[in-house]
Design a protein around this motif. Structure first.
Motif, PDB file in Angstrom:
ATOM      1  N   TYR A  45      60.674  48.442  -5.973  1.00 45.36           N
ATOM      2  CA  TYR A  45      59.299  49.028  -5.602  1.00 45.36           C
ATOM      3  C   TYR A  45      58.739  49.486  -6.840  1.00 45.36           C
ATOM      4  CZ  TYR A  45      60.757  48.592  -0.623  1.00 45.36           C
ATOM      5  OH  TYR A  45      61.257  48.003   0.521  1.00 45.36           O
ATOM      6  N   THR A  46      57.568  49.679  -7.006  1.00 47.76           N
ATOM      7  CA  THR A  46      56.786  50.236  -8.220  1.00 47.76           C
ATOM      8  C   THR A  46      56.310  51.813  -7.860  1.00 47.76           C
ATOM      9  OG1 THR A  46      56.028  48.012  -8.414  1.00 47.76           O
ATOM     10  CG2 THR A  46      54.923  49.934  -9.796  1.00 47.76           C
ATOM     11  N   LYS A 117      55.234  45.980  -3.679  1.00 47.15           N
ATOM     12  CA  LYS A 117      54.401  44.779  -4.156  1.00 47.15           C
ATOM     13  C   LYS A 117      54.689  43.315  -3.847  1.00 47.15           C
ATOM     14  CE  LYS A 117      52.380  47.504  -7.184  1.00 47.15           C
ATOM     15  NZ  LYS A 117      50.679  47.938  -7.159  1.00 47.15           N
ATOM     16  N   LYS A 122      53.590  43.832   1.875  1.00 48.78           N
ATOM     17  CA  LYS A 122      53.128  44.128   0.752  1.00 48.78           C
ATOM     18  C   LYS A 122      51.901  45.158   0.786  1.00 48.78           C
ATOM     19  CE  LYS A 122      50.905  41.795  -3.244  1.00 48.78           C
ATOM     20  NZ  LYS A 122      50.308  40.621  -3.759  1.00 48.78           N
TER      21      LYS A 122
END
Length: 195
Positions: A45-46, A117, A122
């Motif tokens: 995950y960002t 992402k 998403k």
């Protein structure tokens, strides 16, 4: 029962985190870092820093006002700078009050905000927050997932002794933290599939 030093065998020296196990603040912060690492490295995950940026903006404004007051008082000594100093001091304390409200009601102990992402979910926002008392060994981890499109929010929590994740010598067992975070993560995903 506390994990043993052998549980962290096979790891590089850089990955082993050793802390003072009697310092609850250091234990909590190290466990928070381990949870954040699981979310960003394992699940890919960002990390989103907007929550932290809000705090930085408030602090920047407060420091900017204080610096302006200092400069103004240097250029125009005290009797002339009195109204500006009063305004600056009042503004600084107001900004500190806003910062206190922001950290109490907006951040709520959240140490990681990550955005998914890829995959079917998403755009989902994952938040991790924790709490641990000063003289308490219970580490409480809250994991929350928000779907911006539908507005749905699901959360789960775990409350375990920090001895479940820290060895006798004060080494964080990343694999045990990863197992717990994965269990919470999967429980949130399975709730979604059931509905």
């Amino acid at each position: 029962m506390a994990p043993k030093e052998n549980d962290v065998k096979g790891k590089d020296e850089k990955e082993i985190v050793k802390i003072n196990k009697w310092d609850s603040s250091a234990v909590k912060n190290s466990l928070d870092d381990a949870v954040k690492e699981v979310l960003t490295k394992k699940f890919n995950y960002t990390e989103n820093f907007n929550l932290m940026d809000g705090r930085l903006v408030i602090c920047t404004i407060a420091v900017g006002v204080a610096m302006f007051a200092l400069l103004w008082d240097y250029l125009y000594p005290f009797p002339q700078s009195r109204p500006i100093l009063i305004f600056s001091v009042a503004t600084y304390f107001i900004m500190m009050g806003i910062l206190t409200l922001y950290t109490t009601y907006k951040e709520k102990g959240i140490f990681a905000v990550c955005i998914q992402k890829e995959g079917a979910r998403k755009g989902a926002v994952w938040e991790a927050s924790s709490s641990m008392g000063k003289y308490n060994d219970e580490y409480e981890l809250h994991l929350c997932v928000k779907q911006p499109k539908s507005g749905s929010v699901r959360e789960t929590k775990s409350k375990k002794s920090c001895a479940n994740f820290v060895t006798i010598n004060g080494v964080i067992c990343q694999d045990l933290v990863e197992n717990e975070v994965t269990r919470l993560h999967n429980s949130l995903l399975s709730e979604r599939k059931e509905k």
